[in-house]
Scaffold this motif. Structure first.
Motif, PDB file in Angstrom:
ATOM      1  N   MET A 526       0.522  -0.988   0.043  1.00 17.99           N
ATOM      2  CA  MET A 526      -0.017   0.085  -0.274  1.00 17.99           C
ATOM      3  C   MET A 526       0.790   1.502   0.018  1.00 17.99           C
ATOM      4  SD  MET A 526      -2.886  -1.351   2.823  1.00 17.99           S
ATOM      5  CE  MET A 526      -3.658   0.582   2.892  1.00 17.99           C
ATOM      6  N   ALA A 527       2.110   1.744   0.843  1.00 18.21           N
ATOM      7  CA  ALA A 527       3.298   2.664   1.165  1.00 18.21           C
ATOM      8  C   ALA A 527       3.434   3.135  -0.628  1.00 18.21           C
ATOM      9  CB  ALA A 527       4.154   2.120   2.058  1.00 18.21           C
ATOM     10  N   GLN A 528       3.988   1.675  -1.319  1.00 15.51           N
ATOM     11  CA  GLN A 528       4.617   1.323  -1.851  1.00 15.51           C
ATOM     12  C   GLN A 528       3.224   2.561  -3.369  1.00 15.51           C
ATOM     13  OE1 GLN A 528       6.712  -2.141  -3.012  1.00 15.51           O
ATOM     14  NE2 GLN A 528       8.698  -0.914  -3.326  1.00 15.51           N
ATOM     15  N   ILE A 529       2.612   1.924  -3.281  1.00 13.54           N
ATOM     16  CA  ILE A 529       1.995   2.377  -4.508  1.00 13.54           C
ATOM     17  C   ILE A 529       1.922   3.469  -4.259  1.00 13.54           C
ATOM     18  CG2 ILE A 529      -1.134   2.350  -5.056  1.00 13.54           C
ATOM     19  CD1 ILE A 529      -0.562  -1.228  -4.991  1.00 13.54           C
ATOM     20  N   LEU A 530       0.967   4.537  -3.594  1.00 13.84           N
ATOM     21  CA  LEU A 530       0.503   5.324  -2.470  1.00 13.84           C
ATOM     22  C   LEU A 530       1.570   6.102  -2.751  1.00 13.84           C
ATOM     23  CD1 LEU A 530      -0.873   5.452   0.728  1.00 13.84           C
ATOM     24  CD2 LEU A 530      -2.134   5.597  -1.462  1.00 13.84           C
ATOM     25  N   TRP A 531       3.587   5.935  -2.488  1.00 12.01           N
ATOM     26  CA  TRP A 531       4.547   6.874  -3.256  1.00 12.01           C
ATOM     27  C   TRP A 531       4.345   6.968  -4.185  1.00 12.01           C
ATOM     28  CZ3 TRP A 531       7.694   9.078   0.047  1.00 12.01           C
ATOM     29  CH2 TRP A 531       8.796  10.289  -0.546  1.00 12.01           C
ATOM     30  N   GLY A 532       4.568   6.373  -5.192  1.00 16.22           N
ATOM     31  CA  GLY A 532       4.509   5.492  -6.801  1.00 16.22           C
ATOM     32  C   GLY A 532       3.819   6.513  -7.138  1.00 16.22           C
ATOM     33  N   ASN A 533       2.055   7.065  -6.556  1.00 13.78           N
ATOM     34  CA  ASN A 533       0.971   8.153  -7.090  1.00 13.78           C
ATOM     35  C   ASN A 533       1.103   8.961  -6.913  1.00 13.78           C
ATOM     36  OD1 ASN A 533      -0.248   6.537  -9.120  1.00 13.78           O
ATOM     37  ND2 ASN A 533       0.124   4.744  -7.425  1.00 13.78           N
ATOM     38  N   PHE A 534       2.406   9.734  -6.102  1.00 13.20           N
ATOM     39  CA  PHE A 534       2.605  11.314  -5.263  1.00 13.20           C
ATOM     40  C   PHE A 534       1.271  11.441  -4.413  1.00 13.20           C
ATOM     41  CE2 PHE A 534       2.714  11.083 -10.572  1.00 13.20           C
ATOM     42  CZ  PHE A 534       4.394  10.913 -10.411  1.00 13.20           C
ATOM     43  N   PHE A 535       0.940  10.088  -3.532  1.00 13.22           N
ATOM     44  CA  PHE A 535       0.091  10.201  -2.504  1.00 13.22           C
ATOM     45  C   PHE A 535       0.880  10.241  -1.735  1.00 13.22           C
ATOM     46  CE2 PHE A 535      -3.260   9.692  -4.856  1.00 13.22           C
ATOM     47  CZ  PHE A 535      -4.324  10.150  -4.607  1.00 13.22           C
ATOM     48  N   TYR A 536       1.886  11.122  -1.572  1.00 13.70           N
ATOM     49  CA  TYR A 536       3.039  10.795  -0.315  1.00 13.70           C
ATOM     50  C   TYR A 536       2.802  11.010   1.012  1.00 13.70           C
ATOM     51  CZ  TYR A 536       6.198  11.470  -4.221  1.00 13.70           C
ATOM     52  OH  TYR A 536       5.958  12.160  -5.863  1.00 13.70           O
ATOM     53  N   THR A 537       2.019  12.453   1.360  1.00 14.73           N
ATOM     54  CA  THR A 537       1.678  11.436   3.129  1.00 14.73           C
ATOM     55  C   THR A 537       1.069  10.452   3.657  1.00 14.73           C
ATOM     56  OG1 THR A 537       1.215  14.185   2.850  1.00 14.73           O
ATOM     57  CG2 THR A 537       0.367  13.605   4.311  1.00 14.73           C
ATOM     58  N   TYR A 538       0.250  10.277   2.740  1.00 11.67           N
ATOM     59  CA  TYR A 538      -0.296   9.073   3.535  1.00 11.67           C
ATOM     60  C   TYR A 538       0.626   7.403   2.646  1.00 11.67           C
ATOM     61  CZ  TYR A 538      -5.349  10.213   3.452  1.00 11.67           C
ATOM     62  OH  TYR A 538      -6.468  11.303   3.709  1.00 11.67           O
ATOM     63  N   ALA A 539       1.345   7.569   2.128  1.00  9.32           N
ATOM     64  CA  ALA A 539       2.920   6.795   2.620  1.00  9.32           C
ATOM     65  C   ALA A 539       2.927   7.067   2.913  1.00  9.32           C
ATOM     66  CB  ALA A 539       3.448   7.475   0.959  1.00  9.32           C
ATOM     67  N   TYR A 540       3.701   8.221   3.667  1.00  8.97           N
ATOM     68  CA  TYR A 540       3.983   8.301   4.685  1.00  8.97           C
ATOM     69  C   TYR A 540       3.582   7.629   6.340  1.00  8.97           C
ATOM     70  CZ  TYR A 540       7.188   9.759   8.284  1.00  8.97           C
ATOM     71  OH  TYR A 540       7.980  10.356   9.642  1.00  8.97           O
ATOM     72  N   LYS A 541       1.991   8.107   6.102  1.00  5.41           N
ATOM     73  CA  LYS A 541       1.770   7.366   7.276  1.00  5.41           C
ATOM     74  C   LYS A 541       1.176   5.711   6.927  1.00  5.41           C
ATOM     75  CE  LYS A 541      -3.089   8.007   9.040  1.00  5.41           C
ATOM     76  NZ  LYS A 541      -4.249   8.458   8.891  1.00  5.41           N
ATOM     77  N   VAL A 542       1.201   5.611   6.083  1.00  2.00           N
ATOM     78  CA  VAL A 542       1.430   3.793   6.211  1.00  2.00           C
ATOM     79  C   VAL A 542       2.695   3.250   6.514  1.00  2.00           C
ATOM     80  CG1 VAL A 542       1.154   2.124   5.104  1.00  2.00           C
ATOM     81  CG2 VAL A 542      -0.265   4.248   4.900  1.00  2.00           C
ATOM     82  N   TYR A 543       3.528   3.738   5.848  1.00  2.00           N
ATOM     83  CA  TYR A 543       5.404   2.673   6.536  1.00  2.00           C
ATOM     84  C   TYR A 543       5.295   3.525   8.276  1.00  2.00           C
ATOM     85  CZ  TYR A 543       7.113   2.819   2.271  1.00  2.00           C
ATOM     86  OH  TYR A 543       7.680   1.839   0.847  1.00  2.00           O
ATOM     87  N   LEU A 544       4.976   4.968   8.772  1.00  3.46           N
ATOM     88  CA  LEU A 544       5.193   4.546  10.297  1.00  3.46           C
ATOM     89  C   LEU A 544       3.622   3.624  10.996  1.00  3.46           C
ATOM     90  CD1 LEU A 544       4.437   8.469  10.075  1.00  3.46           C
ATOM     91  CD2 LEU A 544       6.676   6.504  10.478  1.00  3.46           C
ATOM     92  N   ILE A 545       2.990   2.854  10.664  1.00  4.05           N
ATOM     93  CA  ILE A 545       1.532   2.473  10.612  1.00  4.05           C
ATOM     94  C   ILE A 545       2.461   0.580  10.931  1.00  4.05           C
ATOM     95  CG2 ILE A 545      -0.371   0.743  10.482  1.00  4.05           C
ATOM     96  CD1 ILE A 545      -1.915   3.855   9.232  1.00  4.05           C
ATOM     97  N   GLY A 546       3.123   0.898   9.862  1.00  8.52           N
ATOM     98  CA  GLY A 546       4.157  -0.293   9.892  1.00  8.52           C
ATOM     99  C   GLY A 546       4.901  -0.533  10.284  1.00  8.52           C
ATOM    100  N   ILE A 547       5.721   0.348  10.384  1.00  6.23           N
ATOM    101  CA  ILE A 547       6.862   0.599  11.670  1.00  6.23           C
ATOM    102  C   ILE A 547       6.244   0.125  12.954  1.00  6.23           C
ATOM    103  CG2 ILE A 547       8.631   2.029  12.188  1.00  6.23           C
ATOM    104  CD1 ILE A 547       9.342   3.459   9.844  1.00  6.23           C
TER     105      ILE A 547
END
Length: 553
Positions: A526-547
Motif C-alpha cells: 500500500m505504501a509503495q503504491i501510494l508513494w508511486g502515485n504521489f500520495f506522499y503524506t498517506y504513503a508516509y503514514k502507512v509506513y509509520l503504521i507498519g513500523i
C-alpha cells in the motif's frame, strides 16, 4: 502591510518584552532578534508557530489574557495587518472567551502566528525562479491552457426551487468574486452550486468543479487542465504555474470547490485564490469560514417545494386530508432535502404511511430542547439528520449483498469510482448497484458514455453506512487486496483517473482500518503504491503504521 515577525516583535516590545528576553526564550542571541526586527533576517530556521507560541506568548500571562489579545488586535489594526480572516477569527475569540479563555487565546494567537509571512525576505534565487516561471507561463500559455471541458453531472437531474439562491450567488460573485455556500450536509449545497453553473452557463466561457482535498494546494493540483505539461516540474513549481494560469482567467471563468468542510491549513493560498479575477464558489458545512460578505447560507425548501420534491420521488397521490401528516413529517426532518428524497423512496418501497414513517424516525431525545442552546456550527442539527439516515438504513430492508456494496463504496472518496471498475473489483452484477441508485443510497454521475459512469455516496449517507456496517480490514481484506494487486500488476494499463480513485480507497482504508502483524506485507505494498502515485503524506503514514507494528514484536 504584510504581517511578519518584525511586526510581532515590535508589538512585544510595546508590551515591555525586550528582544534579549525573546532571544533567551528562543535559544538564540539578541543580535539575531535585532536583525529580524529590522527585517534583515527571517525567523530562525526551525522556530515554527507552535514553538513561538509556547516559548514566547506562554511566558507571560498578560500576553494571553483578554486585554493582551485586544491590544494585539488593535496593534495589528494600526499596522493595517488585519485581513478578513484574522478579523473573523478575532470575532470567534470574543465568542469563545467566556467559555474557555485559555483555549480561545491559544486559537487566536496560533492563527496570528500561522498568518505571519516571510514574503519580504524570500530567498532571492527562489524569488527570481518563481518570477521567471510566472512570466513564462503568462506570456506563452495564457491563451492556450484552459480547463478540461466540464460535463455537469446534474445536467439531466430534476431540481426544485432555490431560484433566489442562484440570484444571491450571482450577486456575491459579481461583488466579491468569491461565494461560500454553507449549511449542514444533505441540504443541497453541491447540487445548488452545480445548478447555478447550469443557470448561468451562457455567462461563462469555462467551468470546472473540483473536490476539496486537505488544503488549497492539494485541491488546485487536482484541477484538470487541457494542454498543460507539468512533467518536468516539482510540486511547488506546479502550484506556481497553476496560480499563474488561473491569474489570466477573468470573470467569465467559474471554479467550484466542493466540500471544503475545514478551514484550509494553507490560508495564504486561500487568500491568494480569492484575489484572482475569476469567480470561485466554495461549498462547506462550516459556518465561519470567512467574513459574512462572502457567505451565503442554504435554507430548506419551502413547504410547497418540499411537497413537490416528495411527490416526485415517491410518486404519491396526496389528498388534502393527508397533507397535515406529510407536513408534520417534513417539519420533523426540517426540510432536509436528502432525507426527504430517501424517505419518499423508502415509504414507496415499503408501502409506509407518513404516520408510520414518523414513528420510525421519532426518538424521545429529539424533544429535549436543552440541547439546542449548545448547538455549535450546526453540529446538533447535523447529528440529528445523521441519526435519521441511520434509521432509514435499518428500515429499508437492504439485502446483505447491497449492504456489502455500500460498505465497500464507503471507502471511496467523494469523487467516487467508475461503476464498471467497482463492479469488477467486487465481482457483482449491476442489479443491486442499480437498485441502490434508484433508492438514492448511491449517487451516479453520467459524464459521458456508460463506461465512464461514476458512483459514490453522499457524505451524510457515507457516515451512516460506516456506522452501521463498520468496514475493517477483516471484512474488506479481499477488496483491498484486489485493488493493491491491480495497481501492482496493471499499473501501465490503468487510466490516471482510475489510479487516483483506487489510491483514494487505499488512503481512506489506512485511516479507517486497524492493522496487525499479519497485514505487514499488504501495508508495505500500500505504501509503495501510494508513494508511486504521489500520495506522499498517506504513503508516509502507512509506513509509520507498519513500523509501529514491527516495534511491538
Amino acid at each position: 502591510m504584510i504581517l511578519n515577525y518584525a511586526i510581532l516583535l515590535e508589538f512585544l516590545n510595546d508590551q515591555n518584552v525586550q528582544g534579549q528576553e525573546v532571544a533567551e526564550w528562543l535559544g538564540t542571541v539578541p543580535e539575531t532578534i535585532s536583525r529580524i526586527k529590522n527585517n534583515n533576517k527571517n525567523m530562525i530556521k526551525g522556530i515554527a508557530p507552535e514553538n513561538f507560541y509556547i516559548n514566547v506568548f506562554c511566558k507571560k500571562d498578560s500576553l494571553k489574557d483578554y486585554q493582551g489579545i485586544k491590544c494585539l488586535y488593535s496593534f495589528l489594526e494600526s499596522k493595517d495587518c488585519i485581513t478578513d480572516y484574522i478579523h473573523n477569527e478575532y470575532l470567534n475569540y470574543e465568542k469563545k472567551y467566556k467559555i474557555d479563555s485559555s483555549s480561545a487565546a491559544k486559537d487566536f494567537l496560533m492563527t496570528i502566528l500561522r498568518e505571519t509571512s516571510y514574503n519580504k525576505n524570500k530567498d532571492a534565487s527562489e524569488s527570481k525562479k518563481a518570477n521567471q516561471l510566472i512570466s513564462a507561463v503568462q506570456e506563452s500559455t495564457a491563451t492556450s491552457i484552459r480547463f478540461n471541458k466540464f460535463k455537469n453531472p446534474i445536467q439531466n437531474n430534476t431540481f426544485f426551487g432555490r431560484k433566489k439562491m442562484f440570484d444571491d450567488i450571482r450577486r456575491i460573485l459579481e461583488e466579491e468574486g468569491t461565494c461560500i455556500v454553507y449549511g449542514i450536509g444533505g441540504l443541497g449545497k453541491s447540487y445548488c452550486s452545480l445548478k447555478y453553473a447550469l443557470e448561468y452557463a451562457n455567462d461563462y466561457s469555462q467551468i470546472q468543479q473540483v473536490i476539496f482535498s486537505t488544503d488549497i494546494k492539494s485541491t488546485l493540483l487536482k484541477i484538470p487542465f487541457n494542454g498543460l505539461d507539468e512533467s518536468h516540474l516539482t510540486e511547488d513549481e506546479i502550484l506556481e504555474k497553476r496560480f499563474s494560469i488561473l491569474a489570466t482567467f477573468s470573470e467569465d471563468t467559474l471554479l467550484i470547490i466542493d466540500n471544503m468542510d475545514i478551514m484550509p491549513a494553507d490560508k495564504d493560498n486561500y487568500e491568494r485564490l480569492k484575489q484572482l479575477s475569476m469567480h470561485v464558489i466554495f461549498t462547506t458545512r462550516e459556518t465561519q469560514i470567512d467574513a459574512s460578505k462572502f457567505q451565503l447560507p442554504i435554507e430548506p425548501l419551502s413547504k410547497e417545494e418540499q411537497l413537490e420534491l416528495f411527490t416526485h420521488y415517491g410518486q404519491f397521490n396526496i389528498t388534502p386530508e393527508d397533507l397535515p401528516a406529510y407536513y408534520n413529517l417534513f417539519e420533523m426532518v426540517q426540510g432536509h432535502t436528502l432525507l426527504l428524497e430517501l424517505i419518499a423512496k423508502t415509504m414507496a418501497a415499503e408501502t409506509l404511511t407518513p404516520e408510520e414513517m414518523t414513528a420510525i424516525l421519532y426518538s424521545p431525545e429529539d424533544d429535549d430542547i436543552s440541547k439546542i442552546p449548545i448547538e455549535k456550527d450546526n453540529q446538533y442539527q447535523q447529528e440529528k439528520m445523521n441519526k435519521f439516515v441511520s434509521k432509514l438504513f435499518d428500515t429499508s430492508k437492504l439485502s446483505d449483498p447491497q449492504k456489502e456494496i455500500l460498505m465497500k463504496l464507503s471507502l471511496t472518496s467523494i469523487s467516487g469510482i467508475r461503476q464498471r471498475l467497482f463492479k469488477q473489483l467486487l465481482s457483482c452484477d449491476n442489479s443491486n448497484i442499480n437498485a441502490l441508485i434508484s433508492q438514492s443510497w448511491i449517487i451516479q454521475n453520467r459524464p459521458g458514455s456508460a463506461d465512464s459512469f461514476k458512483i459514490h455516496l453522499h457524505p451524510v449517507i457515507r457516515s451512516a453506512v460506516v456506522n452501521n456496517t463498520e468496514p475493517a480490514i477483516e471484512n474488506c481484506h479481499s477488496f483491498t487486496y484486489k485493488i493493491v494487486s491491480l495497481l501492482k500488476e496493471a499499473q501501465n494499463s490503468i487510466s490516471i483517473c482510475d489510479k487516483t480513485d483506487l489510491c483514494d480507497i487505499i488512503a481512506n482504508s489506512s485511516d479507517m482500518f486497524s492493522f496487525g502483524i499479519k497485514d505487514i506485507d499488504l501495508l508495505f505494498d500500500m505504501a509503495q503504491i501510494l508513494w508511486g502515485n504521489f500520495f506522499y503524506t498517506y504513503a508516509y503514514k502507512v509506513y509509520l503504521i507498519g513500523i509501529s507494528i514491527l516495534k511491538e514484536l
